[in-house]
Design a protein around this motif. Structure first.
Motif, PDB file in Angstrom:
ATOM      1  N   HIS A 122      22.390  29.147  34.896  1.00 58.41           N
ATOM      2  CA  HIS A 122      23.660  29.574  34.294  1.00 58.41           C
ATOM      3  C   HIS A 122      23.675  31.073  34.035  1.00 58.41           C
ATOM      4  CE1 HIS A 122      27.331  29.573  31.976  1.00 58.41           C
ATOM      5  NE2 HIS A 122      26.699  30.213  31.013  1.00 58.41           N
ATOM      6  N   VAL A 139      26.417  33.824  35.480  1.00 60.80           N
ATOM      7  CA  VAL A 139      27.171  34.796  34.664  1.00 60.80           C
ATOM      8  C   VAL A 139      26.864  36.214  35.140  1.00 60.80           C
ATOM      9  CG1 VAL A 139      27.505  35.706  32.342  1.00 60.80           C
ATOM     10  CG2 VAL A 139      27.248  33.246  32.685  1.00 60.80           C
ATOM     11  N   ASP A 177      28.514  36.999  38.432  1.00 61.76           N
ATOM     12  CA  ASP A 177      29.962  37.198  38.352  1.00 61.76           C
ATOM     13  C   ASP A 177      30.331  38.639  38.016  1.00 61.76           C
ATOM     14  OD1 ASP A 177      32.576  35.666  38.331  1.00 61.76           O
ATOM     15  OD2 ASP A 177      32.710  36.798  36.464  1.00 61.76           O
ATOM     16  N   TYR A 207      30.976  43.419  41.560  1.00 61.88           N
ATOM     17  CA  TYR A 207      32.325  43.667  42.086  1.00 61.88           C
ATOM     18  C   TYR A 207      32.415  43.512  43.602  1.00 61.88           C
ATOM     19  CZ  TYR A 207      33.750  45.661  37.573  1.00 61.88           C
ATOM     20  OH  TYR A 207      34.065  45.849  36.261  1.00 61.88           O
ATOM     21  N   CYS A 210      31.337  45.505  45.929  1.00 60.87           N
ATOM     22  CA  CYS A 210      31.850  46.824  46.322  1.00 60.87           C
ATOM     23  C   CYS A 210      31.915  46.980  47.842  1.00 60.87           C
ATOM     24  CB  CYS A 210      30.942  47.922  45.776  1.00 60.87           C
ATOM     25  SG  CYS A 210      30.976  48.059  43.994  1.00 60.87           S
ATOM     26  N   HIS A 211      32.868  47.766  48.254  1.00 62.46           N
ATOM     27  CA  HIS A 211      32.936  48.144  49.669  1.00 62.46           C
ATOM     28  C   HIS A 211      31.823  49.145  49.966  1.00 62.46           C
ATOM     29  CE1 HIS A 211      34.539  49.310  53.550  1.00 62.46           C
ATOM     30  NE2 HIS A 211      34.374  50.559  53.182  1.00 62.46           N
ATOM     31  N   ASP A 212      31.074  48.928  51.049  1.00 59.58           N
ATOM     32  CA  ASP A 212      30.018  49.859  51.432  1.00 59.58           C
ATOM     33  C   ASP A 212      29.170  50.183  50.193  1.00 59.58           C
ATOM     34  OD1 ASP A 212      28.494  51.575  52.921  1.00 59.58           O
ATOM     35  OD2 ASP A 212      29.897  53.252  52.803  1.00 59.58           O
ATOM     36  N   ALA A 213      28.624  49.138  49.602  1.00 60.27           N
ATOM     37  CA  ALA A 213      28.121  49.217  48.225  1.00 60.27           C
ATOM     38  C   ALA A 213      27.006  50.242  48.032  1.00 60.27           C
ATOM     39  CB  ALA A 213      27.641  47.844  47.796  1.00 60.27           C
ATOM     40  N   PRO A 214      27.119  51.040  47.003  1.00 59.84           N
ATOM     41  CA  PRO A 214      26.101  52.062  46.716  1.00 59.84           C
ATOM     42  C   PRO A 214      24.711  51.468  46.463  1.00 59.84           C
ATOM     43  CG  PRO A 214      28.070  52.438  45.380  1.00 59.84           C
ATOM     44  CD  PRO A 214      28.253  51.122  46.067  1.00 59.84           C
ATOM     45  N   VAL A 272      27.970  50.538  40.385  1.00 56.91           N
ATOM     46  CA  VAL A 272      29.154  51.187  39.802  1.00 56.91           C
ATOM     47  C   VAL A 272      29.347  50.781  38.345  1.00 56.91           C
ATOM     48  CG1 VAL A 272      30.319  51.398  42.035  1.00 56.91           C
ATOM     49  CG2 VAL A 272      30.793  49.409  40.586  1.00 56.91           C
ATOM     50  N   ALA A 331      30.226  52.884  35.125  1.00 53.54           N
ATOM     51  CA  ALA A 331      31.409  52.533  34.340  1.00 53.54           C
ATOM     52  C   ALA A 331      31.083  52.237  32.888  1.00 53.54           C
ATOM     53  CB  ALA A 331      32.102  51.317  34.962  1.00 53.54           C
ATOM     54  N   ASP A 335      31.444  32.168  33.652  1.00 53.51           N
ATOM     55  CA  ASP A 335      30.826  31.726  32.403  1.00 53.51           C
ATOM     56  C   ASP A 335      31.431  30.409  31.917  1.00 53.51           C
ATOM     57  OD1 ASP A 335      28.986  31.813  30.447  1.00 53.51           O
ATOM     58  OD2 ASP A 335      29.785  33.555  29.391  1.00 53.51           O
ATOM     59  N   ILE A 344      35.534  54.133  39.278  1.00 48.91           N
ATOM     60  CA  ILE A 344      34.082  53.937  39.269  1.00 48.91           C
ATOM     61  C   ILE A 344      33.529  53.802  40.686  1.00 48.91           C
ATOM     62  CG2 ILE A 344      34.095  52.925  36.960  1.00 48.91           C
ATOM     63  CD1 ILE A 344      33.772  50.180  38.312  1.00 48.91           C
ATOM     64  N   CYS A 391      34.000  51.699  43.252  1.00 48.14           N
ATOM     65  CA  CYS A 391      33.568  50.413  43.800  1.00 48.14           C
ATOM     66  C   CYS A 391      34.140  50.189  45.196  1.00 48.14           C
ATOM     67  CB  CYS A 391      33.955  49.270  42.868  1.00 48.14           C
ATOM     68  SG  CYS A 391      35.732  48.983  42.751  1.00 48.14           S
ATOM     69  N   GLY A 392      35.305  50.798  45.470  1.00 44.16           N
ATOM     70  CA  GLY A 392      35.876  50.665  46.808  1.00 44.16           C
ATOM     71  C   GLY A 392      36.629  49.367  47.052  1.00 44.16           C
ATOM     72  N   ARG A 393      36.891  48.607  46.006  1.00 47.12           N
ATOM     73  CA  ARG A 393      37.633  47.360  46.218  1.00 47.12           C
ATOM     74  C   ARG A 393      39.055  47.642  46.687  1.00 47.12           C
ATOM     75  NH1 ARG A 393      35.777  43.102  41.587  1.00 47.12           N
ATOM     76  NH2 ARG A 393      37.621  42.010  42.289  1.00 47.12           N
ATOM     77  N   ALA A 408      38.831  48.317  50.422  1.00 49.74           N
ATOM     78  CA  ALA A 408      38.624  47.112  51.226  1.00 49.74           C
ATOM     79  C   ALA A 408      39.910  46.284  51.297  1.00 49.74           C
ATOM     80  CB  ALA A 408      37.486  46.274  50.641  1.00 49.74           C
ATOM     81  N   MET A 461      38.874  56.751  52.370  1.00 48.21           N
ATOM     82  CA  MET A 461      37.570  56.856  51.730  1.00 48.21           C
ATOM     83  C   MET A 461      36.963  58.178  52.165  1.00 48.21           C
ATOM     84  SD  MET A 461      34.389  54.206  51.913  1.00 48.21           S
ATOM     85  CE  MET A 461      32.816  54.574  51.140  1.00 48.21           C
ATOM     86  N   ARG A 502      32.342  58.877  48.134  1.00 50.24           N
ATOM     87  CA  ARG A 502      33.064  57.687  47.684  1.00 50.24           C
ATOM     88  C   ARG A 502      34.294  58.042  46.868  1.00 50.24           C
ATOM     89  NH1 ARG A 502      30.329  53.128  48.660  1.00 50.24           N
ATOM     90  NH2 ARG A 502      31.557  51.907  47.200  1.00 50.24           N
TER      91      ARG A 502
END
Lengths: 442, 434
Positions: A33, A37, A40, A43, A45-49, A104, A108, B69, B348, B350-352, B355, B367, B371
């Protein structure tokens, strides 16, 4: 019964229940669990750092999404395709400067997705089911020698075996794993994980490990290049740097690598002696692992002394904070100038340093720390490997680990250009294997 | 301090938050506790005709859709109407009403579509001194197979007929509870009004299977390996309910008909939205089933402080305020031109948005190195998808273009005049502007 204040170097300073508690898993596993969590929060992310920040390029958002969708086993497969030592890396990677540092959500809100622990959750899940997730390709008839069964060697051997080659690993130590088995704090890899992981990796088949075989002592590189179709050097750094100060031969001085190795192989931690007052010289992860474990064994006072400023310390901020939270004192910008004692070490004299145009120099101001035991954690050395070009004490490589010799590749700590991390060694071993495979089948 | 007192069909309650007819209102014990917790009213769990009580399954009655959750986003149930004897319920209702005269107590009723059945039960309900009745024409499972519940709610003629009987044999307010399992909610609402209903309440639950067990291949909730569709409710159904409420609020044949809003009300804000679309009260069920009765404290406090902030003294000050703004698509202003704008300080990276815009929308986000994500105004159609997927609130805004400026996407000057589909040259049925 010895206690934390018993003078000199003594074993059994703490009762066994306290020892057990001090060496508990640093990052305990997540429940299913908890993992849901945590997953979840990613994010996707696109082309994730985070992926960019991972030396092995694990597709982190994808594996986290697979955990979130209830398939930690699929997530583990994704991880292992990029990094067969994903289990160990989940435990020992300095994630705060790699994937989690790039997350990110770190930017944030100062709280990144818990990538390391999620990776552990996935890899533990798959590894606990026995068996191996990958099948080998048809046999090629090619044979490759790998020197060293550490992270680089294991990653290289595994990838070569997958491609259908036969691999022989020549390892000096009695167990595989390299620094994972001998050189990392026990609380980072509990329950004999390094050995279990090595066994699991070898379980893919086509890999033979010959122990007690040291390069230069038991065989030569020439023999390997004539007996095998290719050679990968991944033997790490065998030697430890010395302290060139007065009194360095006094009883009570030792090297941190040896101490950690002894601790990791100790069956009974209460039989392992440690000083009442311990001084560790150095600023890397090994210094922290040595200091924190000295404290955990029951040393009354443990001090890490590093010659440069804090920001230059090789150990990550997380490691520094860990040391401080476990009661280790950190002293910066000071270098040892004299070890004091008759036969046994009694104190260490330090001189403060300052950075000048010609490098570090002493300020002339000194201080002393009482010490029963001193550990050197001031770097390791390769020694010489006949015929292989080296620079700055390491093997020079180009591209995917090619050395100046035909048929010889190198990676991990023994090669120039890495940053002495398990994950970098894995990446180098894996990439060299791909290159070797291209060469053998091209 | 705002006054939350509500007058709905002459039924007064200290606040507009009623508990819907459902498991939390099945007996005196619960209802007393609900009133002690602060609920303004209760619609008692649906009563059936005199005789042997209904029987329920002895396995799971509820299925669920979880968000992160394990947050309950949607709940479904296959529970039937009250399975306790009619006499017991009536006695309890009378006692509770006597002890809580300031609270609304409504009796929900479901009996066969026969005049005698209604004629028999209504006087007995009247004796409890309940403030009104709610006709359960909504439950979509179980009872509907026997010609009741949504089986009635799906046939406007039956709604009108039964409502008329109720108005004939009962002298207090009659609320008709509607099923959403129909094509056009306006038809049953109009039928209720034609039958003399004082109000409608909606929505009842939606036909649903929450999930399928991939080992047993049984739908959930599963009873001995089989499943039957249940009624879906909770936060997930709120948008459907809001739309249906708005249709009744603005439709010519139903406009002005009092509405008690139901469907995923979880916080004061949900309630305020239903009320802005014309609901005089709201009914809550899933949130109370999930968190317990105490949530009404948050609802009262939230609604009250929001009303204070806006200067509304009574709930009637804002009920229905959003109704004039609900319109048909054809009336939307096509001269309203907006562009997405990304606040680089809040971004931040993330690029969402990128996409989403690349894979779904109009390739209107660039982009750049480091970033940096920037909107390409010449491509942006202001679809809002980037705003919707952005994890940072207020990071992306839809900024309207000022009249007189030129839209780089179309090359047209933004007009200050309203122009919509009804007058658009591409519309074959367009009326030429005079």
């Amino acid at each position: 019964m010895p206690t934390t204040t018993t003078p000199g170097i003594a074993a059994g300073r703490l009762p066994s229940d306290m020892l057990a508690e001090n060496f508990l898993d640093l990052h305990p596993p997540m429940s299913a669990h908890e993992a849901q969590v945590a997953a979840d929060r990613c994010y996707f992310c696109h082309d994730a750092p985070c992926v960019t920040a991972c030396p092995t390029g694990i597709d982190i958002p994808l594996f986290i999404r697979e955990i979130g969708a209830g398939r930690p086993d699929a997530a583990a497969r994704e991880i292992f395709e990029a990094n067969i030592l994903g289990g160990m890396c989940a435990r020992v990677c300095p994630t705060e400067v790699l994937c989690e540092g790039a997350c990110v959500r770190e930017a944030a809100e100062g709280r990144p997705v818990e990538i390391g622990r999620l990776q552990r959750h996935a890899t533990d899940e798959l590894m606990s089911r026995q068996g191996h997730p990958f099948a080998r390709a048809a046999a090629t008839g090619k044979r490759v020698a790998v020197v060293g069964a550490g992270p680089a060697g294991l990653a290289c051997a595994h990838r070569l075996a997958l491609k259908g080659h036969e691999v022989v690993i020549l390892e000096g130590a009695p167990k595989p794993g390299g620094l994972n088995e001998y050189g990392i704090a026990a609380y980072k890899t509990v329950d004999d994980f390094a050995a279990r992981e090595a066994d699991w990796i070898i379980g893919v088949g086509g890999i033979e490990i010959r122990h007690g075989r040291w390069l230069g002592r038991d065989f030569t590189l020439d023999e390997l290049t004539s007996d095998y179709d290719a050679v990968f050097l991944g033997m790490g750094l065998g030697g430890v740097n010395a302290l060139e100060v007065e009194g360095a031969q006094l009883e009570g001085t030792g090297d941190a690598v040896g101490f950690i190795s002894e601790l990791r192989q100790a069956g009974d931690l209460s039989a392992l002696p440690v000083g009442r007052r311990v001084v560790v010289i150095g600023g890397g992860m090994t210094a922290v692992d040595c200091a924190v474990q000295s404290k955990a064994l029951g040393a009354e006072e443990v001090t890490i002394v590093y010659r440069r400023e804090r920001a230059k310390m090789g150990a990550s901020c997380y490691e520094q904070d860990l040391a401080a939270s476990r009661g280790v004192r950190l002293v910066f910008e000071a270098m040892p100038v004299r070890l004091i004692g008759d036969d046994r070490l009694e104190a260490v004299e330090f001189e403060y340093t300052e950075a000048g145009p010609e490098g570090l120099r002493g300020t002339g101001e000194t201080f002393r720390l009482a010490a029963d035991q001193l550990f050197r954690a001031v770097g390791q050395t390769l020694g010489t490997v006949e015929g292989v070009e080296t620079a700055h004490g390491k093997i020079v490589t180009q591209g995917s680990g090619r050395t100046n010799l035909d048929k010889v590749w190198a990676g991990g700590d023994c090669a120039l250009g890495g940053d002495d991390l398990t994950v970098t060694a894995v990446a180098q071993g894996r990439d060299a294997a791909e290159d070797i495979h291209s060469m053998l089948t091209g | 301090m705002a006054d939350l007192t509500t007058d709905f069909l002459g039924i007064r309650s200290p606040n507009p938050f009623w508990l819907a007819s459902a498991p939390p209102t099945d007996k005196e014990y619960n209802v007393r506790r609900a009133f002690e917790a602060g609920w303004g009213g209760v619609v008692w769990k649906t009563l059936g005709a005199e005789g042997p009580p209904v029987v329920n399954v002895n396995g799971p009655r509820y299925g669920v859709i979880h968000g992160a959750d394990r947050r309950v986003l949607g709940l479904n149930n296959i529970e039937l109407i009250t399975d306790r004897p009619l006499e017991v319920n009536l006695e309890e209702m009378a006692r509770v009403k006597a002890d809580y005269p300031d609270r609304a107590l409504i009796a929900s009723i479901m009996v066969p579509c026969e005049e005698e059945a209604w004629k028999a039960i209504l006087p007995r309900v009247a004796e409890t001194n309940a403030d009104g009745i709610e006709l359960n024409f909504g439950c979509p499972h179980g009872m509907s197979e026997r010609g009741m519940g949504s089986a009635v709610g799906q046939v406007p003629e039956y709604i009108e007929m039964v409502t008329r009987w109720c108005k004939q044999y009962y002298d207090r307010p009659v609320i008709v509870k509607l099923t959403p399992n129909i094509t056009d909610i306006r038809k049953p609402a109009a039928a209720a009004r034609n039958g003399g209903a004082d109000a409608v309440s909606l929505i009842n639950t939606i036909n649903s299977i929450t999930s399928v067990d991939l080992d047993s291949f049984s739908p959930e909730p599963s009873i001995d390996g089989k499943g039957s569709h249940g009624g879906y409710c909770g936060p997930a159904v709120k948008p459907i309910a809001l739309s249906m409420v708005s249709e009744i609020a603005r439709h010519e044949a139903t406009r002005g008909l009092p509405i008690s809003g139901i469907g995923g009300v979880t916080t004061w804000r949900d309630a305020a939205e239903f009320m802005a679309l014309g609901c005089g009260t709201v009914q809550v069920c899933t949130a109370a089933m999930t968190y317990g009765f105490r949530i009404v404290e948050e609802m009262c406090a939230g609604l009250s402080t929001w009303m204070d902030e806006k200067g509304y003294r009574n709930v009637s000050d804002f009920v229905g305020r959003a109704v004039p703004n609900v319109t048909d698509w054809k009336n939307l202003n096509l001269n309203y031109v907006a562009k997405a704008r990304i606040d680089q300080d809040l971004c931040i990276k993330c690029g969402r948005c990128y996409a989403a815009c690349e894979d779904t929308s109009h390739q209107a986000i660039a982009m750049k190195p480091g970033r940096v994500f920037e909107v390409i105004d010449a491509e942006c159609v202001a679809c809002n998808l980037c705003v919707d997927v952005c994890p940072v609130e207020n990071c992306i805004d839809m900024v309207p273009m000022a009249a007189g400026s030129t839209d780089p996407r179309t090359g047209r000057v933004v007009s200050p005049e309203h122009a919509d589909w009804t007058t658009h040259p591409n519309n074959p049925a367009a009326q030429a502007a005079e």
